[in-house]
Scaffold this motif. Structure first.
Motif, PDB file in Angstrom:
ATOM      1  N   ARG A 185       0.824  -1.201   0.000  1.00 43.70           N
ATOM      2  CA  ARG A 185       0.000   0.000   0.000  1.00 43.70           C
ATOM      3  C   ARG A 185       0.864   1.258   0.000  1.00 43.70           C
ATOM      4  O   ARG A 185       0.413   2.323  -0.407  1.00 43.70           O
ATOM      5  N   GLN A 186       2.118   1.148   0.438  1.00 43.62           N
ATOM      6  CA  GLN A 186       3.007   2.309   0.467  1.00 43.62           C
ATOM      7  C   GLN A 186       3.650   2.578  -0.888  1.00 43.62           C
ATOM      8  O   GLN A 186       4.210   3.646  -1.094  1.00 43.62           O
ATOM      9  N   ILE A 187       3.593   1.634  -1.819  1.00 36.51           N
ATOM     10  CA  ILE A 187       4.180   1.854  -3.133  1.00 36.51           C
ATOM     11  C   ILE A 187       3.128   1.994  -4.220  1.00 36.51           C
ATOM     12  O   ILE A 187       3.463   2.315  -5.363  1.00 36.51           O
TER      13      ILE A 187
ATOM     14  N   ARG B 197       2.583   2.598  -9.681  1.00 38.03           N
ATOM     15  CA  ARG B 197       1.715   3.767  -9.727  1.00 38.03           C
ATOM     16  C   ARG B 197       0.404   3.440 -10.421  1.00 38.03           C
ATOM     17  O   ARG B 197      -0.593   4.140 -10.259  1.00 38.03           O
ATOM     18  N   GLN B 198       0.379   2.336 -11.182  1.00 38.28           N
ATOM     19  CA  GLN B 198      -0.828   1.907 -11.880  1.00 38.28           C
ATOM     20  C   GLN B 198      -1.706   0.989 -11.027  1.00 38.28           C
ATOM     21  O   GLN B 198      -2.755   0.546 -11.484  1.00 38.28           O
ATOM     22  N   ALA B 199      -1.261   0.690  -9.797  1.00 37.48           N
ATOM     23  CA  ALA B 199      -2.059  -0.115  -8.867  1.00 37.48           C
ATOM     24  C   ALA B 199      -2.719   0.822  -7.860  1.00 37.48           C
ATOM     25  O   ALA B 199      -2.085   1.742  -7.346  1.00 37.48           O
ATOM     26  N   LEU B 200      -3.991   0.597  -7.578  1.00 37.36           N
ATOM     27  CA  LEU B 200      -4.786   1.507  -6.754  1.00 37.36           C
ATOM     28  C   LEU B 200      -5.204   0.843  -5.453  1.00 37.36           C
ATOM     29  O   LEU B 200      -5.795  -0.241  -5.468  1.00 37.36           O
ATOM     30  N   VAL B 201      -4.906   1.491  -4.344  1.00 37.44           N
ATOM     31  CA  VAL B 201      -5.433   1.093  -3.035  1.00 37.44           C
ATOM     32  C   VAL B 201      -6.487   2.125  -2.649  1.00 37.44           C
ATOM     33  O   VAL B 201      -6.179   3.317  -2.520  1.00 37.44           O
ATOM     34  N   ALA B 202      -7.723   1.661  -2.496  1.00 35.98           N
ATOM     35  CA  ALA B 202      -8.849   2.560  -2.233  1.00 35.98           C
ATOM     36  C   ALA B 202      -9.318   2.365  -0.797  1.00 35.98           C
ATOM     37  O   ALA B 202      -9.880   1.320  -0.447  1.00 35.98           O
TER      38      ALA B 202
END
Length: 283
Positions: A5-7, A233-238
């Motif tokens: 989640r930090q990256i 940067r293309q992975a999203l944590v919502a």
């Protein structure tokens, strides 16, 4: 500890329990140099004209800009709850120095580890509820290392970078299991003269935090033998609700037994907006 989640790119959902995001399924870059239009003739003309520099161009092309394209899918992501709890006696909570700090830290760590496992391997099912993990998003390619061939683990990482770069993404992280990181494939890799290739034994292992320009995340959530290279940067944590700690004695007969329940809970979603920005490496 560093977690996925930090990256990744983090977003806040406010009060929403579902969310929409766009995935990029294809891109065609036709950008080009465009000759100046020296005539007002219609596009259907076939006459030729001389432009500055002495080049003859066809009027059907002069001044007409090329068209590029992108293909998208609209995806609805779900928010799932990740939680666990620990019972503790009221006396222990009051009398044992530091016990609550240890319990809270353990609960938060457990949430983080489960989140990370879901971000990577969640199947996206509704029963049981799971997030849609990165390695279960349709991925157009992967790389297999050759156990007895020319390709080493270090080579495979470069091949993964090359595949992603061909799709016009720039990978920034490599994630792998500690068993792979602290092995002859990486930290203990040696050349033909027996010299360490990636690090000096006099240095701390933590000082080797890059490979081929990628930052390195070492995590137990990824099984040994599997590595992932990607533009995270293309992975999203919502986040619908970041990890919170609750404590109560109001369940069943806990109150009369002097038992407390300490609960940790998060509500989170995960998405991948560019599957071609990631590559999986397997044995």
């Amino acid at each position: 500890d560093l977690f996925m989640r930090q990256i990744c790119t983090n977003i806040s959902l406010g009060g929403a329990t579902s969310w929409e995001y766009i995935t990029i399924t294809g891109r065609t870059n036709n950008a080009g140099v465009v000759p100046e239009a020296l005539t007002a003739e219609t596009i259907g003309s076939t006459s030729s004209h001389l432009v500055p520099g002495g080049t003859v161009v066809n009027a059907i092309l002069a001044g007409v800009k090329p068209e590029s394209s992108m293909q998208f899918n609209r995806v609805t992501g779900r928010v799932e709850t990740i939680a666990h709890y620990i019972p503790v006696t009221r006396n222990a909570a009051m009398d044992a120095v530091g016990i609550m700090q240890e319990i809270n830290a353990f609960l938060v760590q457990g949430i983080r580890e489960k989140e990370e496992a879901e971000f990577l391997f969640g199947t996206g099912t509704t029963n049981p509820p799971r997030l849609q993990g990165l390695l279960n998003v349709t991925n157009p390619y992967g790389i297999q290392t050759l156990s007895a061939g020319a390709n080493t683990d270090i080579d495979a990482v470069m091949l993964a970078i090359a595949k992603i770069r061909k799709e016009q993404y720039r990978p920034n992280w490599l994630i792998l299991n500690p068993d792979d990181f602290f092995s002859s494939g990486f930290l203990m890799a040696k050349d033909g003269d027996g010299n360490y290739m990636l690090a000096s034994p006099r240095a701390s292992a933590e000082q080797l935090n890059t490979l081929w320009g990628l930052q390195i995340l070492v995590t137990q959530s990824l099984p040994a033998g599997t590595m992932v290279v990607g533009d995270f940067r293309q992975a999203l944590v919502a986040d619908r609700m970041q990890t919170a700690i609750y404590m109560t004695d109001s369940h069943a007969d806990l109150f009369v037994r002097n038992v407390l329940v300490v609960l940790a809970e998060s509500r989170v979603g995960f998405g991948c907006r560019a599957p071609k920005a990631f590559c999986q490496i397997t044995p």
